[in-house]
Design a protein around this motif. Structure first.
Motif, PDB file in Angstrom:
ATOM      1  N   ASP A   1      41.513  35.191  34.779  1.00 57.80           N
ATOM      2  CA  ASP A   1      41.374  35.965  36.011  1.00 57.80           C
ATOM      3  C   ASP A   1      40.459  37.136  35.725  1.00 57.80           C
ATOM      4  OD1 ASP A   1      43.227  34.428  37.460  1.00 57.80           O
ATOM      5  OD2 ASP A   1      44.911  35.679  36.818  1.00 57.80           O
ATOM      6  N   ILE A   2      39.521  37.383  36.634  1.00 55.67           N
ATOM      7  CA  ILE A   2      38.629  38.532  36.488  1.00 55.67           C
ATOM      8  C   ILE A   2      38.551  39.260  37.826  1.00 55.67           C
ATOM      9  CG2 ILE A   2      36.617  37.021  36.759  1.00 55.67           C
ATOM     10  CD1 ILE A   2      35.042  39.075  35.058  1.00 55.67           C
TER      11      ILE A   2
ATOM     12  N   ASP B   1      48.373  47.237  38.248  1.00 53.14           N
ATOM     13  CA  ASP B   1      49.688  46.946  37.662  1.00 53.14           C
ATOM     14  C   ASP B   1      49.544  46.060  36.432  1.00 53.14           C
ATOM     15  OD1 ASP B   1      50.890  48.422  39.683  1.00 53.14           O
ATOM     16  OD2 ASP B   1      51.494  46.651  40.845  1.00 53.14           O
ATOM     17  N   ARG B   2      48.748  45.017  36.551  1.00 56.16           N
ATOM     18  CA  ARG B   2      48.545  44.092  35.417  1.00 56.16           C
ATOM     19  C   ARG B   2      47.809  44.764  34.267  1.00 56.16           C
ATOM     20  NH1 ARG B   2      46.057  38.422  36.984  1.00 56.16           N
ATOM     21  NH2 ARG B   2      46.779  37.934  34.872  1.00 56.16           N
ATOM     22  N   ALA B   3      46.904  45.702  34.606  1.00 61.93           N
ATOM     23  CA  ALA B   3      46.057  46.355  33.590  1.00 61.93           C
ATOM     24  C   ALA B   3      46.645  47.686  33.126  1.00 61.93           C
ATOM     25  CB  ALA B   3      44.652  46.558  34.141  1.00 61.93           C
TER      26      ALA B   3
ATOM     27  N   ILE C   1      39.858  41.884  32.961  1.00 62.60           N
ATOM     28  CA  ILE C   1      39.840  40.467  32.603  1.00 62.60           C
ATOM     29  C   ILE C   1      41.155  40.098  31.920  1.00 62.60           C
ATOM     30  CG2 ILE C   1      38.596  38.698  31.293  1.00 62.60           C
ATOM     31  CD1 ILE C   1      36.212  40.895  31.369  1.00 62.60           C
ATOM     32  N   PHE C   2      41.692  38.959  32.346  1.00 61.03           N
ATOM     33  CA  PHE C   2      42.939  38.445  31.795  1.00 61.03           C
ATOM     34  C   PHE C   2      42.732  37.002  31.373  1.00 61.03           C
ATOM     35  CE2 PHE C   2      43.960  41.836  34.617  1.00 61.03           C
ATOM     36  CZ  PHE C   2      44.991  42.513  33.994  1.00 61.03           C
TER      37      PHE C   2
ATOM     38  N   VAL D   1      42.594  41.383  28.465  1.00 60.28           N
ATOM     39  CA  VAL D   1      41.452  41.558  27.557  1.00 60.28           C
ATOM     40  C   VAL D   1      40.870  42.955  27.715  1.00 60.28           C
ATOM     41  CG1 VAL D   1      39.082  40.785  27.093  1.00 60.28           C
ATOM     42  CG2 VAL D   1      40.908  39.108  27.487  1.00 60.28           C
ATOM     43  N   GLY D   2      40.820  43.433  28.958  1.00 56.09           N
ATOM     44  CA  GLY D   2      40.203  44.724  29.249  1.00 56.09           C
ATOM     45  C   GLY D   2      38.980  44.515  30.109  1.00 56.09           C
TER      46      GLY D   2
END
Length: 86
Positions: free
Chosen positions: A5-6, A46-48, A57-58, A64-65
């Protein structure tokens, strides 16, 4: 490969660079445009863990960041193993 996911915006040069690297590697990714879907920005944050800049980026559940982080993983030879199924 694990799902990628980006979170992006169309005016972000770093977003384009990150997508280009993933595309060059043949990685399919789910792009979430937080400019067109502003309600998804909070999900991204929330995810980051509070990071609010794009791209975020996940790979699977791994954060990942941003673009620089993605390229650093690739240079270190750690991106391909992360993308591979466990």
């Amino acid at each position: 490969m694990k799902p990628v996911d980006i979170y992006t915006t169309p005016i972000c040069g770093f977003c384009h660079a990150a997508k280009r690297l993933l595309s060059e590697k043949g990685v399919a990714f789910n792009e979430i445009d937080v400019m067109r879907a502003p309600d998804r920005r909070q999900e991204m944050m929330d995810r980051a863990h509070g990071r609010h800049t794009v791209p975020q980026i996940f790979v699977g559940e791994t954060h990942v960041g941003g673009c620089d982080d993605l390229y650093a993983l690739d240079r270190a030879g750690k991106l391909d193993p992360l993308l591979a199924d466990a």
